[in-house]
Scaffold this motif. Structure first.
Motif, PDB file in Angstrom:
ATOM      1  N   SER A  86      32.059  -4.257  -7.014  1.00 21.90           N
ATOM      2  CA  SER A  86      30.700  -4.275  -7.552  1.00 21.90           C
ATOM      3  C   SER A  86      30.602  -5.355  -8.625  1.00 21.90           C
ATOM      4  O   SER A  86      31.517  -5.523  -9.438  1.00 21.90           O
ATOM      5  N   PRO A  87      29.509  -6.118  -8.647  1.00 27.77           N
ATOM      6  CA  PRO A  87      29.374  -7.168  -9.666  1.00 27.77           C
ATOM      7  C   PRO A  87      29.557  -6.653 -11.087  1.00 27.77           C
ATOM      8  O   PRO A  87      30.120  -7.346 -11.939  1.00 27.77           O
ATOM      9  N   ASN A  88      29.087  -5.432 -11.355  1.00 30.34           N
ATOM     10  CA  ASN A  88      29.230  -4.887 -12.708  1.00 30.34           C
ATOM     11  C   ASN A  88      30.690  -4.630 -13.073  1.00 30.34           C
ATOM     12  O   ASN A  88      31.071  -4.721 -14.241  1.00 30.34           O
ATOM     13  N   GLU A  89      31.520  -4.322 -12.083  1.00 25.86           N
ATOM     14  CA  GLU A  89      32.934  -4.077 -12.358  1.00 25.86           C
ATOM     15  C   GLU A  89      33.671  -5.346 -12.757  1.00 25.86           C
ATOM     16  O   GLU A  89      34.713  -5.291 -13.424  1.00 25.86           O
ATOM     17  N   THR A  90      33.160  -6.505 -12.375  1.00 24.09           N
ATOM     18  CA  THR A  90      33.838  -7.760 -12.702  1.00 24.09           C
ATOM     19  C   THR A  90      33.812  -8.053 -14.194  1.00 24.09           C
ATOM     20  O   THR A  90      34.568  -8.906 -14.673  1.00 24.09           O
ATOM     21  N   LEU A  91      32.966  -7.349 -14.932  1.00 24.80           N
ATOM     22  CA  LEU A  91      32.910  -7.551 -16.380  1.00 24.80           C
ATOM     23  C   LEU A  91      34.221  -7.162 -17.047  1.00 24.80           C
ATOM     24  O   LEU A  91      34.521  -7.606 -18.161  1.00 24.80           O
ATOM     25  N   PHE A  92      35.020  -6.333 -16.369  1.00 27.59           N
ATOM     26  CA  PHE A  92      36.262  -5.838 -16.954  1.00 27.59           C
ATOM     27  C   PHE A  92      37.494  -6.581 -16.434  1.00 27.59           C
ATOM     28  O   PHE A  92      38.621  -6.178 -16.728  1.00 27.59           O
ATOM     29  N   LEU A  93      37.282  -7.647 -15.652  1.00 29.99           N
ATOM     30  CA  LEU A  93      38.424  -8.424 -15.155  1.00 29.99           C
ATOM     31  C   LEU A  93      39.051  -9.220 -16.295  1.00 29.99           C
ATOM     32  O   LEU A  93      38.347  -9.774 -17.147  1.00 29.99           O
ATOM     33  N   GLU A  94      40.371  -9.271 -16.294  1.00 31.60           N
ATOM     34  CA  GLU A  94      41.076 -10.074 -17.292  1.00 31.60           C
ATOM     35  C   GLU A  94      41.063 -11.543 -16.873  1.00 31.60           C
ATOM     36  O   GLU A  94      40.966 -11.877 -15.694  1.00 31.60           O
ATOM     37  N   SER A  95      41.174 -12.413 -17.854  1.00 32.02           N
ATOM     38  CA  SER A  95      41.191 -13.839 -17.580  1.00 32.02           C
ATOM     39  C   SER A  95      42.442 -14.208 -16.793  1.00 32.02           C
ATOM     40  O   SER A  95      43.529 -13.691 -17.048  1.00 32.02           O
ATOM     41  N   THR A  96      42.281 -15.086 -15.780  1.00 32.44           N
ATOM     42  CA  THR A  96      43.410 -15.497 -14.950  1.00 32.44           C
ATOM     43  C   THR A  96      44.336 -16.409 -15.763  1.00 32.44           C
ATOM     44  O   THR A  96      43.880 -17.385 -16.364  1.00 32.44           O
ATOM     45  N   ASN A  97      45.635 -16.104 -15.784  1.00 32.09           N
ATOM     46  CA  ASN A  97      46.585 -16.934 -16.532  1.00 32.09           C
ATOM     47  C   ASN A  97      47.691 -17.500 -15.645  1.00 32.09           C
ATOM     48  O   ASN A  97      48.682 -18.019 -16.134  1.00 32.09           O
ATOM     49  N   LYS A  98      47.533 -17.382 -14.337  1.00 35.02           N
ATOM     50  CA  LYS A  98      48.490 -17.959 -13.407  1.00 35.02           C
ATOM     51  C   LYS A  98      47.779 -18.273 -12.098  1.00 35.02           C
ATOM     52  O   LYS A  98      46.677 -17.779 -11.844  1.00 35.02           O
ATOM     53  N   ILE A  99      48.385 -19.118 -11.287  1.00 33.05           N
ATOM     54  CA  ILE A  99      47.812 -19.431  -9.984  1.00 33.05           C
ATOM     55  C   ILE A  99      47.983 -18.224  -9.067  1.00 33.05           C
ATOM     56  O   ILE A  99      49.087 -17.733  -8.868  1.00 33.05           O
ATOM     57  N   CYS A 100      46.879 -17.733  -8.522  1.00 32.47           N
ATOM     58  CA  CYS A 100      46.922 -16.558  -7.645  1.00 32.47           C
ATOM     59  C   CYS A 100      46.534 -16.973  -6.231  1.00 32.47           C
ATOM     60  O   CYS A 100      45.476 -17.572  -6.008  1.00 32.47           O
ATOM     61  N   ARG A 101      47.383 -16.645  -5.289  1.00 34.45           N
ATOM     62  CA  ARG A 101      47.120 -16.970  -3.893  1.00 34.45           C
ATOM     63  C   ARG A 101      46.684 -15.721  -3.136  1.00 34.45           C
ATOM     64  O   ARG A 101      47.215 -14.638  -3.347  1.00 34.45           O
ATOM     65  N   GLU A 102      45.700 -15.898  -2.262  1.00 38.17           N
ATOM     66  CA  GLU A 102      45.267 -14.794  -1.400  1.00 38.17           C
ATOM     67  C   GLU A 102      45.027 -15.330   0.001  1.00 38.17           C
ATOM     68  O   GLU A 102      44.358 -16.349   0.189  1.00 38.17           O
ATOM     69  N   ASP A 116      43.349 -19.361  -6.684  1.00 37.51           N
ATOM     70  CA  ASP A 116      42.553 -19.209  -7.901  1.00 37.51           C
ATOM     71  C   ASP A 116      43.357 -19.795  -9.066  1.00 37.51           C
ATOM     72  O   ASP A 116      44.403 -19.268  -9.434  1.00 37.51           O
ATOM     73  N   PHE A 117      42.852 -20.900  -9.646  1.00 37.35           N
ATOM     74  CA  PHE A 117      43.578 -21.594 -10.702  1.00 37.35           C
ATOM     75  C   PHE A 117      43.056 -21.189 -12.078  1.00 37.35           C
ATOM     76  O   PHE A 117      41.843 -21.092 -12.282  1.00 37.35           O
ATOM     77  N   PRO A 118      43.954 -20.989 -13.039  1.00 40.99           N
ATOM     78  CA  PRO A 118      43.517 -20.705 -14.412  1.00 40.99           C
ATOM     79  C   PRO A 118      42.800 -21.900 -15.009  1.00 40.99           C
ATOM     80  O   PRO A 118      43.097 -23.055 -14.669  1.00 40.99           O
ATOM     81  N   GLY A 119      41.836 -21.630 -15.879  1.00 45.62           N
ATOM     82  CA  GLY A 119      41.021 -22.714 -16.429  1.00 45.62           C
ATOM     83  C   GLY A 119      41.763 -23.646 -17.356  1.00 45.62           C
ATOM     84  O   GLY A 119      41.301 -24.759 -17.615  1.00 45.62           O
ATOM     85  N   GLN A 120      42.931 -23.218 -17.876  1.00 44.05           N
ATOM     86  CA  GLN A 120      43.633 -24.036 -18.863  1.00 44.05           C
ATOM     87  C   GLN A 120      44.610 -25.030 -18.229  1.00 44.05           C
ATOM     88  O   GLN A 120      45.414 -25.632 -18.924  1.00 44.05           O
ATOM     89  N   ILE A 121      44.563 -25.221 -16.923  1.00 44.39           N
ATOM     90  CA  ILE A 121      45.499 -26.146 -16.270  1.00 44.39           C
ATOM     91  C   ILE A 121      45.338 -27.558 -16.830  1.00 44.39           C
ATOM     92  O   ILE A 121      44.230 -28.065 -16.979  1.00 44.39           O
ATOM     93  N   ASP A 122      46.461 -28.176 -17.162  1.00 40.28           N
ATOM     94  CA  ASP A 122      46.487 -29.534 -17.696  1.00 40.28           C
ATOM     95  C   ASP A 122      47.064 -30.460 -16.624  1.00 40.28           C
ATOM     96  O   ASP A 122      48.239 -30.381 -16.285  1.00 40.28           O
TER      97      ASP A 122
END
Length: 399
Positions: A86-102, A116-122
């Motif tokens: 549910s879109p409302n449940e996404t409010l509780f997702l933690e910030s991604t800190n590693k590359i996640c493959r699905e 899914d790449f973390p936003g802090q990638i340099d």
């Protein structure tokens, strides 16, 4: 159900092929080290081994990269589209800190990997081998938060696109202008125009006018995110022209106004006919699929819970109050055909059903060809890996 759609028993060789396809060579999860690898522990592959450079596996299962700044909504998009969150449940997702493959393998046509790449990638970090990542990528989705100051996001978009294009000129670059549910209609258009102009101006200044960026206004609170993902996935389906041609032939001979070929799991439409797509029409199709699946889960299963809620007998007819009929038919155990038909045309339901039977048979033939190609490439992939090198000749890189 056609025989090609029935699960076949796997022998040890087949299982090994599947395991080898999922093996990953190169860079492990960025930021957390090899312990955070998403590789299947039961696959028999070596720990911390990522396969970014295997062209055989990416032809069989294209890779989609999901990038953007932190908190732009990347993980929320993935959870809503592919996990029915549910879109409302996404409010509780933690910030991604590693590359996640699905792996997304709902059908032979909807079959790809999402990273899914973390936003802090340099990109300048020497441990981040961006060349190996971009080499086998089919589409790069860059998510921009439309409710935030997007100047930094545009700078990161330019850096990402230019680096990716140097490595792989065949990547489809998709820009999701996200979280537009909080903007007025005028503000949405103004924001899209501004981002479009700035992004293309940056590319022109760098002498890269030939790079094409596609822009979409998206939100997880309506169907815009599903439609945008549909457009992205369609570009990765080699059989798309064949599917569209089959749909055009079907509707022209059946008196149907509009038809969609849907993946029932994700509600992504993998093909439609050549007539324009109306957002309200698409939303009605999505709602119809939800109704059919929900009711089938309640009444379609046996008393002991055996069986599946969606099978070759699945069909539904919904009559709207504007003399239009919605008609859903099962194509494969993952695909459904949803049609818009006028009531007067629906009186010739026998003709429609006969034409659908021919259409369904043609889709199964396309499915069979696809499966033969996949099997052939898996065999080639396996032979190459037994020689200790990836198909492009590069040595396998272990962590």
């Amino acid at each position: 159900m056609s025989q090609v759609l029935k699960p076949q028993p796997q022998d040890e060789d087949d299982a090994e092929e599947e395991e080898e396809e999922d093996e990953l060579v190169g860079l492990a999860d960025y930021g957390d080290g090899p312990d955070s690898s998403d590789a299947d522990p039961d696959s028999g592959t070596e720990e911390g081994v990522l396969d970014f450079s295997d062209p055989f596996s990416t032809e069989v299962k294209p890779r989609i990269l999901l990038m953007g700044l932190r908190r732009s909504g990347k993980s929320s998009i993935q959870k809503v589209v592919f996990h029915k969150m549910s879109p409302n449940e996404t409010l509780f997702l933690e910030s991604t800190n590693k590359i996640c493959r699905e792996d997304v393998s709902n059908s032979s046509f909807v079959n790809f990997q999402i990273w899914d790449f973390p936003g802090q990638i340099d990109f300048f970090d020497p441990t981040f081998d961006y060349e190996m990542i971009f080499r086998g990528t089919g589409a790069l989705i860059f998510v921009i938060d439309s409710q935030d100051d997007y100047m930094e996001a545009l700078a990161r978009l330019h850096l990402t696109v230019t680096r990716a294009y140097k490595v792989n000129t065949d990547i489809n670059f998709e820009v999701f202008i996200h979280k537009v549910d909080g903007l007025s209609d005028d503000h949405k258009i103004e924001t899209q125009r501004d981002i479009h102009q700035r992004a293309n101006d940056d590319l022109a200044d760098a002498g890269l006018e030939k790079i094409h960026l596609s822009f979409y206004l998206t939100s997880i609170y309506d169907h815009s995110i599903f439609e945008a993902f549909s457009k992205v996935v369609q570009k990765l389906i080699p059989q798309l022209p064949t599917l569209e041609n089959l749909l055009n032939i079907f509707i022209s001979n059946s008196g149907i106004e509009k038809a969609f070929l849907f993946d029932v799991v994700s509600k992504i439409y993998i093909a439609t006919d050549s007539t324009p797509v109306d957002m309200q029409t698409y939303e009605l199709c999505c709602d119809m699929i939800d109704v059919v699946i929900d009711i089938s889960c309640i009444y379609g299963l046996k008393e002991d819970g055996a069986g599946t809620p969606y099978d070759k007998e699945s069909t539904a007819i919904i009559k709207l109050n504007n003399t239009t009929v919605l008609y859903l038919k099962e194509v494969t155990k993952f695909l459904a055909l949803v049609c818009f038909v006028r009531e007067e045309s629906f009186e010739r339901k026998g003709l429609i059903d006969y034409n659908f039977h021919c259409f369904r048979k043609a889709i199964h033939e396309v499915f069979e060809v696809r499966m033969k190609v996949v099997k052939s490439r898996k065999v080639q992939n396996r032979l190459q890996k037994k020689k200790g090198a990836t198909p492009n000749g590069a040595p396998r890189v272990l962590l």
